[in-house]
Design a protein around this motif. Sequence first.
Motif, PDB file in Angstrom:
ATOM      1  N   GLY A 338       8.194   0.227  -0.018  1.00 33.96           N
ATOM      2  CA  GLY A 338       7.556   1.043   1.211  1.00 33.96           C
ATOM      3  C   GLY A 338       6.162   0.552   0.606  1.00 33.96           C
ATOM      4  O   GLY A 338       5.807  -0.053  -0.219  1.00 33.96           O
ATOM      5  N   SER A 339       4.915   1.291   1.421  1.00 41.83           N
ATOM      6  CA  SER A 339       3.802   1.225   1.171  1.00 41.83           C
ATOM      7  C   SER A 339       2.993   2.313   1.500  1.00 41.83           C
ATOM      8  O   SER A 339       3.412   3.226   2.182  1.00 41.83           O
ATOM      9  N   PHE A 340       1.839   2.526   0.733  1.00 37.79           N
ATOM     10  CA  PHE A 340       1.060   3.544   1.322  1.00 37.79           C
ATOM     11  C   PHE A 340       0.208   3.330   2.512  1.00 37.79           C
ATOM     12  O   PHE A 340      -0.507   4.396   2.936  1.00 37.79           O
ATOM     13  N   VAL A 341       0.293   1.973   3.045  1.00 39.60           N
ATOM     14  CA  VAL A 341      -0.186   1.856   4.486  1.00 39.60           C
ATOM     15  C   VAL A 341       0.817   2.185   5.449  1.00 39.60           C
ATOM     16  O   VAL A 341       2.136   1.616   5.411  1.00 39.60           O
ATOM     17  N   ASP A 342       0.431   2.930   6.491  1.00 42.32           N
ATOM     18  CA  ASP A 342       1.357   3.253   7.436  1.00 42.32           C
ATOM     19  C   ASP A 342       2.109   2.073   8.171  1.00 42.32           C
ATOM     20  O   ASP A 342       1.358   1.136   8.686  1.00 42.32           O
ATOM     21  N   GLY A 343       3.539   2.318   8.302  1.00 46.48           N
ATOM     22  CA  GLY A 343       3.969   1.341   9.006  1.00 46.48           C
ATOM     23  C   GLY A 343       4.404  -0.005   8.290  1.00 46.48           C
ATOM     24  O   GLY A 343       5.036  -0.957   8.753  1.00 46.48           O
ATOM     25  N   ILE A 344       4.239  -0.145   6.998  1.00 42.48           N
ATOM     26  CA  ILE A 344       4.394  -1.398   6.237  1.00 42.48           C
ATOM     27  C   ILE A 344       5.573  -1.286   5.405  1.00 42.48           C
ATOM     28  O   ILE A 344       5.516  -0.184   4.487  1.00 42.48           O
ATOM     29  N   ALA A 345       6.450  -2.285   5.430  1.00 42.95           N
ATOM     30  CA  ALA A 345       7.668  -2.389   4.352  1.00 42.95           C
ATOM     31  C   ALA A 345       8.103  -3.528   4.139  1.00 42.95           C
ATOM     32  O   ALA A 345       7.671  -4.555   4.987  1.00 42.95           O
ATOM     33  N   THR A 346       8.563  -3.898   2.865  1.00 40.23           N
ATOM     34  CA  THR A 346       9.037  -5.202   2.628  1.00 40.23           C
ATOM     35  C   THR A 346      10.481  -4.967   1.841  1.00 40.23           C
ATOM     36  O   THR A 346      10.793  -4.235   1.115  1.00 40.23           O
ATOM     37  N   ASP A 347      11.348  -5.953   2.546  1.00 38.26           N
ATOM     38  CA  ASP A 347      12.695  -6.008   2.045  1.00 38.26           C
ATOM     39  C   ASP A 347      12.840  -7.636   1.282  1.00 38.26           C
ATOM     40  O   ASP A 347      12.389  -8.526   1.842  1.00 38.26           O
ATOM     41  N   THR A 348      13.323  -7.495  -0.034  1.00 40.74           N
ATOM     42  CA  THR A 348      13.238  -8.730  -0.581  1.00 40.74           C
ATOM     43  C   THR A 348      14.861  -8.894  -1.300  1.00 40.74           C
ATOM     44  O   THR A 348      15.280  -7.842  -1.659  1.00 40.74           O
ATOM     45  N   THR A 349      15.360 -10.128  -1.439  1.00 39.97           N
ATOM     46  CA  THR A 349      16.584 -10.587  -1.828  1.00 39.97           C
ATOM     47  C   THR A 349      16.401 -11.762  -2.716  1.00 39.97           C
ATOM     48  O   THR A 349      15.930 -12.581  -2.258  1.00 39.97           O
ATOM     49  N   ILE A 350      16.903 -11.460  -3.881  1.00 35.73           N
ATOM     50  CA  ILE A 350      17.096 -12.623  -4.975  1.00 35.73           C
ATOM     51  C   ILE A 350      18.345 -13.013  -5.320  1.00 35.73           C
ATOM     52  O   ILE A 350      19.163 -12.107  -5.552  1.00 35.73           O
ATOM     53  N   PHE A 351      18.610 -14.256  -5.310  1.00 40.11           N
ATOM     54  CA  PHE A 351      19.989 -14.703  -5.807  1.00 40.11           C
ATOM     55  C   PHE A 351      19.863 -15.912  -6.656  1.00 40.11           C
ATOM     56  O   PHE A 351      19.118 -17.019  -6.192  1.00 40.11           O
ATOM     57  N   ALA A 352      19.921 -15.933  -7.883  1.00 41.12           N
ATOM     58  CA  ALA A 352      19.645 -17.043  -8.867  1.00 41.12           C
ATOM     59  C   ALA A 352      20.507 -17.317 -10.169  1.00 41.12           C
ATOM     60  O   ALA A 352      20.515 -16.599 -11.174  1.00 41.12           O
ATOM     61  N   PRO A 353      21.712 -18.224  -9.560  1.00 37.50           N
ATOM     62  CA  PRO A 353      22.382 -18.733 -10.582  1.00 37.50           C
ATOM     63  C   PRO A 353      22.100 -19.722 -11.307  1.00 37.50           C
ATOM     64  O   PRO A 353      21.525 -20.585 -11.063  1.00 37.50           O
ATOM     65  N   SER A 354      22.606 -19.936 -12.490  1.00 41.11           N
ATOM     66  CA  SER A 354      22.144 -21.113 -13.267  1.00 41.11           C
ATOM     67  C   SER A 354      23.327 -21.348 -14.280  1.00 41.11           C
ATOM     68  O   SER A 354      24.289 -20.601 -14.706  1.00 41.11           O
ATOM     69  N   LEU A 393     -16.509  -0.495   3.433  1.00 39.23           N
ATOM     70  CA  LEU A 393     -15.400  -0.236   4.525  1.00 39.23           C
ATOM     71  C   LEU A 393     -15.661   0.821   5.386  1.00 39.23           C
ATOM     72  O   LEU A 393     -16.293   1.648   4.949  1.00 39.23           O
ATOM     73  N   PHE A 394     -15.164   0.955   6.635  1.00 37.03           N
ATOM     74  CA  PHE A 394     -15.382   1.837   7.271  1.00 37.03           C
ATOM     75  C   PHE A 394     -14.638   3.495   6.723  1.00 37.03           C
ATOM     76  O   PHE A 394     -13.597   3.145   5.898  1.00 37.03           O
ATOM     77  N   ASN A 395     -14.991   4.536   7.275  1.00 38.68           N
ATOM     78  CA  ASN A 395     -14.296   5.825   6.829  1.00 38.68           C
ATOM     79  C   ASN A 395     -13.247   6.054   7.269  1.00 38.68           C
ATOM     80  O   ASN A 395     -12.824   6.880   7.955  1.00 38.68           O
ATOM     81  N   LEU A 396     -12.120   5.364   6.651  1.00 38.18           N
ATOM     82  CA  LEU A 396     -10.795   5.327   7.026  1.00 38.18           C
ATOM     83  C   LEU A 396     -10.017   5.602   5.681  1.00 38.18           C
ATOM     84  O   LEU A 396     -10.312   5.287   4.725  1.00 38.18           O
ATOM     85  N   PRO A 397      -8.806   6.247   6.116  1.00 42.81           N
ATOM     86  CA  PRO A 397      -8.119   6.609   5.008  1.00 42.81           C
ATOM     87  C   PRO A 397      -7.289   5.308   4.455  1.00 42.81           C
ATOM     88  O   PRO A 397      -7.148   4.404   5.073  1.00 42.81           O
ATOM     89  N   ARG A 398      -6.950   5.274   3.035  1.00 42.70           N
ATOM     90  CA  ARG A 398      -6.102   4.146   2.401  1.00 42.70           C
ATOM     91  C   ARG A 398      -4.722   3.966   3.053  1.00 42.70           C
ATOM     92  O   ARG A 398      -4.414   2.800   3.205  1.00 42.70           O
ATOM     93  N   SER A 399      -4.371   4.720   3.864  1.00 40.21           N
ATOM     94  CA  SER A 399      -3.215   4.697   4.502  1.00 40.21           C
ATOM     95  C   SER A 399      -3.264   4.158   5.965  1.00 40.21           C
ATOM     96  O   SER A 399      -2.330   3.727   6.631  1.00 40.21           O
ATOM     97  N   TYR A 400      -4.506   3.862   6.246  1.00 38.27           N
ATOM     98  CA  TYR A 400      -4.646   3.463   7.647  1.00 38.27           C
ATOM     99  C   TYR A 400      -4.247   1.952   8.043  1.00 38.27           C
ATOM    100  O   TYR A 400      -4.492   1.163   7.138  1.00 38.27           O
ATOM    101  N   HIS A 401      -3.428   1.713   9.080  1.00 33.41           N
ATOM    102  CA  HIS A 401      -3.012   0.413   9.504  1.00 33.41           C
ATOM    103  C   HIS A 401      -3.950  -0.249  10.447  1.00 33.41           C
ATOM    104  O   HIS A 401      -3.911   0.693  11.582  1.00 33.41           O
ATOM    105  N   TYR A 402      -4.510  -1.228  10.314  1.00 30.75           N
ATOM    106  CA  TYR A 402      -5.332  -1.772  11.304  1.00 30.75           C
ATOM    107  C   TYR A 402      -4.817  -2.573  12.203  1.00 30.75           C
ATOM    108  O   TYR A 402      -4.895  -3.933  12.206  1.00 30.75           O
TER     109      TYR A 402
END
Length: 846
Positions: A338-354, A393-402
């Motif tokens: 998740g993120s402190f920015v509203d509406g932002i999220a990331t899904d990560t998948t790793i598969f690394a055989p050797s 920066l404008f007077n917006l919270p850190r969580s603001y999603h532009y």
Amino acid sequence: MSKLNATNLNKHSISRVKSCAVAVQFAISNLKASHCGITVLALSMSTGAFAQQTIDIQAQPLANAVKEFAQKTGLQIAYNAKIMIGKKSSAVKGLLTIDEALKSLVKGSGLAVIKQANGSYILKNVSDSVENKNIAGTLALTTVGSESRFGDGPEEEGGLKAQYQTSATKMAMSLKETPQAISVITRNSLDLRQVDEIDQALELTSGTQGGSGFYAAPSGPFTGRGFYARQYVVRGQALDYTNGLKTDGFSAGSLARIDLAAYERVEVIKGPSGFFGSGASGGAINLVRKKPQTEFAANISSQVGSYDTYRTEADITGALTEDKDLRGRLVMAYGDEGSFVDGIATDTTIFAPSLEAIVSDNTRVLLQLLYQKEEFDVNNGQPGYIEKNRLKLFNLPRSYHYGASGNERSKVEIKDVSVRVDHELSDRWLTTLLLQRSETARDIIDGNYGYYSGGYHYVNGTKNQVVADNWAGELRLDGAFDAFGREHKILFGVEQSNKKTNETQGYAFHRDDNGDYIYADIYHDNFADFGFLAKEDISSNTRNGSKSEHINSAFYIQSVLSLTERTQLLINARYERVEYDATDETGNLEPKNNRTDNEFTLRIGVTHELNDNLSAYGSYGESFKPNIYGRDINNNPLDAQRGDGYELGLKGDWFDNKLGATLAAYRQELTNRAISHPTDRNAFIAAGLHRTDGLELEIFGAPMPGLNISAAATWMDNEFLDENDKFDGFAIEGSAKGQYSLYANYELLQGPLKGFATGMMWLHTLDQQLLPYDNNTGGYSQAYIDGYDRVDFDFSYRGMKKWDMSLVIRNIFDEKYIESGSSRGSGSQYYGAPRSVLFKMTYHFD
């Protein structure tokens, strides 16, 4: 018993045994101990240990001295290869007993000489030595992994201090002997701080910065991903997108954010990187993969954190056959960040055989695969503006999603396969074939984001689709030879690589029913109310099928010459041909982007050991980078950019080689930058100069049991120097004049709280420098992002047999700061994460 060359245990009738407990038996010709992590010098015992002999051995690298001593005396000696790294022997001369001579040879090295009942000897660190142990028992105590072979560096002891590097010289060399500043971030450093991204890893190095980037989010936790990929700055120079970031020596490109789950360490090469191919004069970053091990090890971890962040990792390795000739490793990870920015999220998948296979006594094959996929909502940062040469920066919270997140998510995929074949021609010569094929695909969509210009906040949509297809091959021959009574090393290599890129990009403004632009009131409007543009709604008006191809062909040679017992000279040279072809937006050839460069680069370095703890070095290096954009007044291609670097430094090891330090002073100059022609503004000349002067300090290791520290300090001044350059007198965007960091971790080693540890990290960054365009003056100016301090705490417990627990509190004082920004105020300004936590539990299987 016939004499054996003890540098390589699988030579001259040495064979593996199934049990390390009985790996070494004195006076048995078919002796094998390679899987015990030791080197054995096994020769005929023709002279008694108490009889005096005439000994004459010069001071030299300790491993070489012990080998020579064994050959001259017929003595059997066993030791773990890693304890020899960076150590020098004392000179021994006179009529001495075996015991006296061997102890004199290792005097001052921190090693203990342990005599066995059968007359053989063991060399161990003083802190680890145990008297009156039989040879099998001692080896059991010192077994840490397989013997270093096939050009690999010895296995590290762990902790924050690395002993060697392979990136800067394409061969394993101790950091102390390498005539260049190298930063190594170990796996332990990454784990203690719960780091899985490059930006965080680099926080404990000197001379490296995340840089600025247009719509490129810093890859710290809880920030998300930007529209573009991140570009890093080393010694005031932005790394080349094509060749600045590497994985196991191959170009990784910069199209994707690389997760560090599958990597053992991060090595930062500082200074002109011509030896590694065309690229930036600042250096390069090389990510070293985790390799299969002979001994079984497995763990699984679960991580939870602020902003609904979850992550699971698994790492398993070990032998797949009874003789341990086939071993494998599998690293897997899945993260929902998740993120402190509203509406932002990331899904990560790793598969690394050797897989690694010893296919004969002299041949090894290593196969590595990597698949990484990210799906995310784009975070384009917040809008900003320049006021009195300061980014505001404008007077917006850190969580603001532009902007707003729609149903379509962006995707980035990495598919990578590499093969390495090592064949030992003899005990001193090795040939290596390396092959790589990789594909990176970016499919980015942001159907609703803000764009600040002229006092208005436009609502935009944009897309970017890139496919980069790379293949590379390299053939090496390296070995050792004797001359003038000393051993020297030499390396030859040929390379070829091909990178093809196909890109489509476009943007569109949101419009109302009358076709007019839609503007947002950032304090009252909800961006989601303006709807979202899909990919098909956005024309490819920036790039439409733009294609480019890089073909690199090169030959190089490197030698490491032992001039005296304390002085080494490194010389390498490289000749490279780069062919670059491109097509424009309509698919037609664009001649101004088609060119061929033939360049020669050189590097020379000298290392001199001042005493057992301290060495001094000096180096000169060159680099080049094609000027792929712009032509001269006669429509001819411009000469390539050239980099020159000068460096002087000191490297030291103290506390039985457990604490290290590097101090480096340098000057780097980048010439032939493309700048506007003084009389024809439509043409260019290759004349621009950019100069960087700096001083770097790094301290790392364990000065006392339980205490690990890592400290880095950077002082740097960089400037464009050409009166015809639009940036004349200014510093490069994204750089800072100074950055300082300190990490300390202390673990209780006894008592009821044994295994409990606490750590603290402090990061201080001076003002970052920007280069905004001033509409009023029609030129550029220097602006700044305020520097900041951030303090993190971590707590861990390793007192249980199979479980580890770790808690990291980032930004514990909740400092509000801009972590990364851009001179373009339309967006691209990113806050650092507020106070946040990560908790991780790891289970280790037997």
